[in-house]
Design a protein around this motif. Structure first.
Motif, PDB file in Angstrom:
ATOM      1  N   PRO A 136       8.357 -24.580  29.990  1.00 27.14           N
ATOM      2  CA  PRO A 136       7.209 -23.929  29.367  1.00 27.14           C
ATOM      3  C   PRO A 136       6.615 -22.900  30.302  1.00 27.14           C
ATOM      4  O   PRO A 136       6.668 -23.049  31.522  1.00 27.14           O
ATOM      5  CB  PRO A 136       6.235 -25.090  29.142  1.00 27.14           C
ATOM      6  N   LEU A 137       6.015 -21.856  29.736  1.00 24.02           N
ATOM      7  CA  LEU A 137       5.375 -20.839  30.563  1.00 24.02           C
ATOM      8  C   LEU A 137       4.032 -21.312  31.073  1.00 24.02           C
ATOM      9  O   LEU A 137       3.645 -21.060  32.188  1.00 24.02           O
ATOM     10  CB  LEU A 137       5.200 -19.544  29.759  1.00 24.02           C
ATOM     11  N   ALA A 138       3.292 -21.996  30.255  1.00 23.62           N
ATOM     12  CA  ALA A 138       1.979 -22.468  30.679  1.00 23.62           C
ATOM     13  C   ALA A 138       1.825 -23.928  30.287  1.00 23.62           C
ATOM     14  O   ALA A 138       2.310 -24.358  29.259  1.00 23.62           O
ATOM     15  CB  ALA A 138       0.883 -21.632  30.035  1.00 23.62           C
ATOM     16  N   THR A 139       1.142 -24.688  31.134  1.00 27.30           N
ATOM     17  CA  THR A 139       0.948 -26.103  30.867  1.00 27.30           C
ATOM     18  C   THR A 139      -0.508 -26.450  31.070  1.00 27.30           C
ATOM     19  O   THR A 139      -1.227 -25.796  31.811  1.00 27.30           O
ATOM     20  CB  THR A 139       1.820 -26.960  31.814  1.00 27.30           C
ATOM     21  N   ASP A 140      -0.952 -27.512  30.427  1.00 29.85           N
ATOM     22  CA  ASP A 140      -2.324 -27.956  30.553  1.00 29.85           C
ATOM     23  C   ASP A 140      -2.391 -28.958  31.695  1.00 29.85           C
ATOM     24  O   ASP A 140      -2.257 -30.163  31.500  1.00 29.85           O
ATOM     25  CB  ASP A 140      -2.789 -28.588  29.248  1.00 29.85           C
ATOM     26  N   VAL A 141      -2.588 -28.454  32.908  1.00 30.98           N
ATOM     27  CA  VAL A 141      -2.619 -29.295  34.086  1.00 30.98           C
ATOM     28  C   VAL A 141      -4.039 -29.307  34.624  1.00 30.98           C
ATOM     29  O   VAL A 141      -4.551 -28.294  35.078  1.00 30.98           O
ATOM     30  CB  VAL A 141      -1.649 -28.774  35.173  1.00 30.98           C
ATOM     31  N   THR A 142      -4.694 -30.454  34.542  1.00 26.45           N
ATOM     32  CA  THR A 142      -6.096 -30.556  34.931  1.00 26.45           C
ATOM     33  C   THR A 142      -6.306 -30.145  36.378  1.00 26.45           C
ATOM     34  O   THR A 142      -7.294 -29.501  36.719  1.00 26.45           O
ATOM     35  CB  THR A 142      -6.596 -31.990  34.730  1.00 26.45           C
ATOM     36  N   ALA A 143      -5.385 -30.506  37.241  1.00 21.43           N
ATOM     37  CA  ALA A 143      -5.563 -30.235  38.666  1.00 21.43           C
ATOM     38  C   ALA A 143      -5.378 -28.765  39.007  1.00 21.43           C
ATOM     39  O   ALA A 143      -5.714 -28.337  40.092  1.00 21.43           O
ATOM     40  CB  ALA A 143      -4.576 -31.068  39.475  1.00 21.43           C
ATOM     41  N   GLY A 144      -4.828 -27.980  38.094  1.00 20.81           N
ATOM     42  CA  GLY A 144      -4.551 -26.586  38.389  1.00 20.81           C
ATOM     43  C   GLY A 144      -3.140 -26.401  38.919  1.00 20.81           C
ATOM     44  O   GLY A 144      -2.411 -27.367  39.176  1.00 20.81           O
ATOM     45  N   GLU A 145      -2.772 -25.138  39.074  1.00 17.24           N
ATOM     46  CA  GLU A 145      -1.422 -24.819  39.502  1.00 17.24           C
ATOM     47  C   GLU A 145      -1.418 -23.691  40.515  1.00 17.24           C
ATOM     48  O   GLU A 145      -2.251 -22.787  40.458  1.00 17.24           O
ATOM     49  CB  GLU A 145      -0.566 -24.423  38.299  1.00 17.24           C
ATOM     50  N   LEU A 146      -0.468 -23.748  41.420  1.00 16.80           N
ATOM     51  CA  LEU A 146      -0.216 -22.670  42.362  1.00 16.80           C
ATOM     52  C   LEU A 146       0.876 -21.787  41.785  1.00 16.80           C
ATOM     53  O   LEU A 146       1.950 -22.270  41.425  1.00 16.80           O
ATOM     54  CB  LEU A 146       0.234 -23.222  43.712  1.00 16.80           C
ATOM     55  N   MET A 147       0.602 -20.497  41.662  1.00 17.22           N
ATOM     56  CA  MET A 147       1.595 -19.548  41.189  1.00 17.22           C
ATOM     57  C   MET A 147       2.296 -18.936  42.397  1.00 17.22           C
ATOM     58  O   MET A 147       1.640 -18.469  43.334  1.00 17.22           O
ATOM     59  CB  MET A 147       0.928 -18.448  40.356  1.00 17.22           C
TER      60      MET A 147
END
Length: 349
Positions: free
Chosen positions: A25-36
């Motif tokens: 998936p291109l985007a996910t619902d991650v509560t903790a956030g993501e590093l790009m």
């Protein structure tokens, strides 16, 4: 701590990688956030969970993604596609909310886009284009039949590379590697209003929000200079030997973080006293960092401070990993695997 895989797709045929990316998936619902993470030699951006560094998504870009900017409202990101053997001329725009597919913005004759920052409205951004010697103001919401380039501001020769913005977004500052200078650009007037020497190989640049200070890392000089934002006068010169290549601030503006690429370290400066308070060694001691495929040593380049957590992330280009640093004691606490030649970093909350 379990040792991470340095390059999980190294033995896969090249044609397989886009297929694998398409399955994620291109985007996910991650509560903790993501590093790009922009992988320059893989033409991709990886999303890594800020909880544990696992890869949650992949977005393909055009050749040579070099820098990432996340909009102030957190809804989208822009990636500069610098190109490889052939100059790139595009931006990749990602919808971080997952409501729209990735899109590409053509910059026309303006090649080698590199430094990029969003303006406060989250709709427009500024981007340097080395091949044409310009700073562009780009409207990401321009209509299909409209030119997205709102202004093309000449900054002159000298390889305008990175860009920073004043607190209110009315002034842009461009570092020039070959010239060893920093330029001041009035965005309302769409013209350069000043240029001053900072040091040989001026590259990294950051504005200390709320303090009216412009900081520049001069890689060949091995220094960091602190400038007045109006006159560009050098107010302080700090020693940072080892090819200082990027500079950012922690969210509270208390510390300036400088990656000294050839020294393999992160230099931490107290922004008030202008003194170095920590040095974080980033290269492994086991000698694994020699990259036989690229024929180059691993170099820490991209760096970003987590806006909500006491952590800093450094991209180790040539080693295909992120060094995770705890800002409590300034120690490396984890290492996360990336794609080929990571550099650009962004945080998606």
């Amino acid at each position: 701590m379990q040792k991470p895989s340095r390059n999980p797709h190294r033995r896969l045929p090249a044609f397989v990688l886009p297929l694998l990316a398409a399955l994620l998936p291109l985007a996910t619902d991650v509560t903790a956030g993501e590093l790009m993470v922009g992988n320059k030699s893989a033409d991709s951006v990886w999303f890594l969970s800020l909880e544990d560094g696992r890869r949650t998504a992949v977005a393909q870009t055009d050749a040579g993604p070099h820098e990432i900017a996340v909009s102030p409202d957190g809804r989208r990101a822009a990636i500069t596609n610098y190109g490889a053997g052939t100059p790139g001329h595009t931006l990749t725009v990602l919808d971080l909310a997952g409501a729209a597919t990735p899109r590409t913005i053509d910059l026309g004759p303006h090649g080698r886009p590199h430094g990029v920052r969003f303006l406060p409205d989250s709709r427009r951004l500024v981007v340097t284009t080395e091949a044409s010697g310009h700073l562009l103001v780009v409207d990401l919401d321009a209509g299909a039949d409209d030119d997205p380039i709102e202004a093309a501001i000449g900054v002159g020769e000298g390889v305008g590379h990175m860009v920073a913005l004043s607190d209110d977004g009315s002034v842009a500052y461009v570092s020039k590697i070959a010239a060893g200078t920093v330029s001041r650009v009035d965005l309302a007037k769409a013209r350069k209003t000043g240029e001053r020497t900072s040091g040989e190989g001026a590259e990294g640049i950051a504005f200390r929000r709320g303090h009216g200070e412009l900081w520049v890392s001069n890689r060949a000089a091995g220094t960091v200079t602190v400038h007045d934002p109006v006159s560009l006068e050098v107010l302080h010169t700090l020693e940072s030997p080892g090819f200082p290549i990027r500079i950012v601030f922690t969210a509270d503006g208390r510390h300036a973080l400088v990656t000294n690429a050839r020294a393999g370290e992160l230099a931490v400066f107290d922004a008030d006293s202008k003194s170095r308070v920590a040095t974080v060694g980033l290269l492994r001691e086991d000698g694994e960092y020699r990259d036989t495929l690229l024929g180059r040593d691993a170099l820490p380049i991209g760096v970003i401070a987590d806006p909500q957590r006491p952590r800093v992330y450094v991209a180790i280009s040539g080693a295909d990993e992120i060094a995770v640093i705890d800002t409590g004691d300034w120690k490396v606490v984890d290492r996360w695997a990336t794609g080929r030649e990571p550099d650009a970093l962004g945080v998606a909350e």
